[in-house]
Structures are given as C-alpha cells and as structure tokens.
Design a protein around this motif. Structure first.
Motif, PDB file in Angstrom:
ATOM      1  N   GLN A 192       0.858  -1.178   0.000  1.00  0.00           N
ATOM      2  CA  GLN A 192       0.000   0.000   0.000  1.00  0.00           C
ATOM      3  C   GLN A 192       0.891   1.224   0.000  1.00  0.00           C
ATOM      4  OE1 GLN A 192      -3.467   0.321  -0.104  1.00  0.00           O
ATOM      5  NE2 GLN A 192      -2.989   2.493  -0.350  1.00  0.00           N
ATOM      6  N   MET A 193       0.762   2.040  -1.019  1.00  0.00           N
ATOM      7  CA  MET A 193       1.612   3.228  -1.173  1.00  0.00           C
ATOM      8  C   MET A 193       0.748   4.478  -1.071  1.00  0.00           C
ATOM      9  SD  MET A 193       4.117   1.974  -4.255  1.00  0.00           S
ATOM     10  CE  MET A 193       2.789   1.864  -5.464  1.00  0.00           C
ATOM     11  N   ASN A 194       0.986   5.273  -0.066  1.00  0.00           N
ATOM     12  CA  ASN A 194       0.266   6.518   0.146  1.00  0.00           C
ATOM     13  C   ASN A 194       1.217   7.706   0.025  1.00  0.00           C
ATOM     14  OD1 ASN A 194      -2.060   5.001   0.769  1.00  0.00           O
ATOM     15  ND2 ASN A 194      -1.514   4.907   2.933  1.00  0.00           N
ATOM     16  N   SER A 195       0.637   8.893  -0.129  1.00  0.00           N
ATOM     17  CA  SER A 195       1.434  10.121  -0.231  1.00  0.00           C
ATOM     18  C   SER A 195       2.566   9.951  -1.242  1.00  0.00           C
ATOM     19  CB  SER A 195       2.012  10.488   1.141  1.00  0.00           C
ATOM     20  OG  SER A 195       0.990  10.639   2.092  1.00  0.00           O
ATOM     21  N   LEU A 196       2.219   9.460  -2.399  1.00  0.00           N
ATOM     22  CA  LEU A 196       3.231   9.180  -3.420  1.00  0.00           C
ATOM     23  C   LEU A 196       3.887  10.452  -3.916  1.00  0.00           C
ATOM     24  CD1 LEU A 196       1.383   6.313  -5.249  1.00  0.00           C
ATOM     25  CD2 LEU A 196       3.724   6.171  -4.382  1.00  0.00           C
ATOM     26  N   LYS A 197       5.164  10.328  -4.233  1.00  0.00           N
ATOM     27  CA  LYS A 197       5.969  11.432  -4.721  1.00  0.00           C
ATOM     28  C   LYS A 197       6.525  11.086  -6.100  1.00  0.00           C
ATOM     29  CE  LYS A 197       7.643  12.195   0.006  1.00  0.00           C
ATOM     30  NZ  LYS A 197       8.854  12.287   0.872  1.00  0.00           N
ATOM     31  N   PRO A 198       6.874  12.092  -6.899  1.00  0.00           N
ATOM     32  CA  PRO A 198       7.469  11.783  -8.219  1.00  0.00           C
ATOM     33  C   PRO A 198       8.705  10.887  -8.118  1.00  0.00           C
ATOM     34  CG  PRO A 198       6.798  14.066  -8.153  1.00  0.00           C
ATOM     35  CD  PRO A 198       6.595  13.528  -6.754  1.00  0.00           C
ATOM     36  N   GLU A 199       9.455  11.015  -7.045  1.00  0.00           N
ATOM     37  CA  GLU A 199      10.653  10.183  -6.891  1.00  0.00           C
ATOM     38  C   GLU A 199      10.342   8.722  -6.576  1.00  0.00           C
ATOM     39  OE1 GLU A 199       9.980  13.098  -5.345  1.00  0.00           O
ATOM     40  OE2 GLU A 199      10.749  13.102  -3.276  1.00  0.00           O
ATOM     41  N   ASP A 200       9.075   8.405  -6.375  1.00  0.00           N
ATOM     42  CA  ASP A 200       8.668   6.999  -6.206  1.00  0.00           C
ATOM     43  C   ASP A 200       8.465   6.316  -7.556  1.00  0.00           C
ATOM     44  OD1 ASP A 200       6.618   8.068  -3.474  1.00  0.00           O
ATOM     45  OD2 ASP A 200       8.553   7.024  -3.338  1.00  0.00           O
ATOM     46  N   THR A 201       8.547   7.075  -8.635  1.00  0.00           N
ATOM     47  CA  THR A 201       8.382   6.513  -9.972  1.00  0.00           C
ATOM     48  C   THR A 201       9.458   5.469 -10.245  1.00  0.00           C
ATOM     49  OG1 THR A 201       7.340   8.500 -10.868  1.00  0.00           O
ATOM     50  CG2 THR A 201       8.430   7.021 -12.441  1.00  0.00           C
ATOM     51  N   ALA A 202       9.031   4.269 -10.607  1.00  0.00           N
ATOM     52  CA  ALA A 202       9.959   3.156 -10.818  1.00  0.00           C
ATOM     53  C   ALA A 202       9.173   1.932 -11.271  1.00  0.00           C
ATOM     54  CB  ALA A 202      10.713   2.831  -9.538  1.00  0.00           C
ATOM     55  N   VAL A 203       9.910   0.922 -11.688  1.00  0.00           N
ATOM     56  CA  VAL A 203       9.322  -0.404 -11.851  1.00  0.00           C
ATOM     57  C   VAL A 203       9.461  -1.113 -10.509  1.00  0.00           C
ATOM     58  CG1 VAL A 203       9.410  -2.612 -13.051  1.00  0.00           C
ATOM     59  CG2 VAL A 203       9.894  -0.489 -14.303  1.00  0.00           C
ATOM     60  N   TYR A 204       8.357  -1.621 -10.005  1.00  0.00           N
ATOM     61  CA  TYR A 204       8.333  -2.283  -8.707  1.00  0.00           C
ATOM     62  C   TYR A 204       8.319  -3.801  -8.922  1.00  0.00           C
ATOM     63  CZ  TYR A 204       7.697   2.078  -6.226  1.00  0.00           C
ATOM     64  OH  TYR A 204       7.892   3.323  -5.696  1.00  0.00           O
ATOM     65  N   TYR A 205       9.226  -4.469  -8.222  1.00  0.00           N
ATOM     66  CA  TYR A 205       9.372  -5.918  -8.330  1.00  0.00           C
ATOM     67  C   TYR A 205       9.107  -6.576  -6.980  1.00  0.00           C
ATOM     68  CZ  TYR A 205      12.036  -4.818 -12.581  1.00  0.00           C
ATOM     69  OH  TYR A 205      12.440  -4.351 -13.811  1.00  0.00           O
ATOM     70  N   CYS A 206       8.509  -7.741  -7.022  1.00  0.00           N
ATOM     71  CA  CYS A 206       8.408  -8.511  -5.789  1.00  0.00           C
ATOM     72  C   CYS A 206       9.413  -9.659  -5.835  1.00  0.00           C
ATOM     73  CB  CYS A 206       6.997  -9.030  -5.531  1.00  0.00           C
ATOM     74  SG  CYS A 206       6.426 -10.314  -6.628  1.00  0.00           S
ATOM     75  N   ASN A 207       9.814 -10.050  -4.657  1.00  0.00           N
ATOM     76  CA  ASN A 207      10.791 -11.115  -4.467  1.00  0.00           C
ATOM     77  C   ASN A 207      10.292 -12.011  -3.346  1.00  0.00           C
ATOM     78  OD1 ASN A 207      13.246 -11.962  -2.583  1.00  0.00           O
ATOM     79  ND2 ASN A 207      13.999 -11.904  -4.676  1.00  0.00           N
ATOM     80  N   ALA A 208      10.489 -13.305  -3.503  1.00  0.00           N
ATOM     81  CA  ALA A 208      10.039 -14.228  -2.459  1.00  0.00           C
ATOM     82  C   ALA A 208      11.041 -15.363  -2.287  1.00  0.00           C
ATOM     83  CB  ALA A 208       8.672 -14.790  -2.801  1.00  0.00           C
ATOM     84  N   ASP A 209      11.312 -15.672  -1.038  1.00  0.00           N
ATOM     85  CA  ASP A 209      12.166 -16.800  -0.659  1.00  0.00           C
ATOM     86  C   ASP A 209      11.237 -18.003  -0.471  1.00  0.00           C
ATOM     87  OD1 ASP A 209      14.167 -17.510   2.339  1.00  0.00           O
ATOM     88  OD2 ASP A 209      13.946 -18.583   0.438  1.00  0.00           O
TER      89      ASP A 209
END
Length: 122
Positions: free
Chosen positions: A81-98
């Motif tokens: 859950q991402m709130n109060s988003l900023k321009p610097e949060d712009t990215a490709v988001y990846y998930c990782n799992a062990d």
C-alpha cells in the motif's frame, strides 16, 4: 515451477495512492520472507521493504510512514500500500520471495516477479 505476478501499477498524481499485489503460484511448500524492490530509470534496483512469514516488516527510510507491506499467507499474496506518493517513487516495482519447494528433495531459492510500472506525476 513457481511464478510471481505483480499487479496494480499505474499512473497517479503526486500525493495519491496505489496498492500493488504480488501473487505466487506453482509448486510451493512454504513462502518465507517476501520483499518489494524498485528500479528507477538509470538507477540500481533498491529495497523498498520486506515482510517475514509471521508478518514482521522492515522498510527503507525513504518510504517509512508512507508505504505498508502486508501479506495473506492463505492466498500466497503480498501487498504494497503506497500513500502520499511522490514523483521520486516513480519506478518499476518488483516482488521477491524466498520459497521452499519439495520434489525429490528440498529446494529453497529466491524468485522474482516481472515488475509493474508505477509513475507519479507532479
């Protein structure tokens, strides 16, 4: 075969919110620590935060107080859950799992999703 599939990315204005999901599927015995990472153009991939199988979380300083990681073990799904988003949060988001698997023997290894784009406009 294990797959991690992210969803929920998109375009949002500065100050807005988005909720990302990461669903795991395949031959899974257990999912240990899961995490969210992001990679902005021209930058290295960085850790956003992690969550253990019992729900303990850890966050990068840049997102503390704005982002929340949770998981539903029954659904093999993690959320961001991402709130109060900023321009610097712009990215490709990846998930990782062990992930631990059992076939003819035990296997424990990390898997990555394909990524989902998050763009925050100013």
């Amino acid at each position: 075969q294990v797959q991690l599939v992210e969803s929920g990315g998109g375009l949002v204005q500065s100050g807005g919110s988005l909720r990302l999901s990461c669903a795991a599927s395949g031959s899974i015995f257990s999912i240990n620590t899961m995490g969210w990472y992001r990679q902005a153009p021209g930058k290295q991939r960085e850790l956003v935060g992690t969550i253990t199988n019992v729900g303990s979380t850890n966050y990068a300083d840049s997102v503390k107080g704005r982002f929340t990681i949770s998981r539903d073990n029954a659904k093999k799904t993690m959320y961001l859950q991402m709130n109060s988003l900023k321009p610097e949060d712009t990215a490709v988001y990846y998930c990782n799992a062990d992930i631990s698997q059992y076939g003819s023997s035990w296997i424990r290894q990390a898997y990555w999703g394909q990524g989902t784009q998050v763009t925050v406009s100013s």
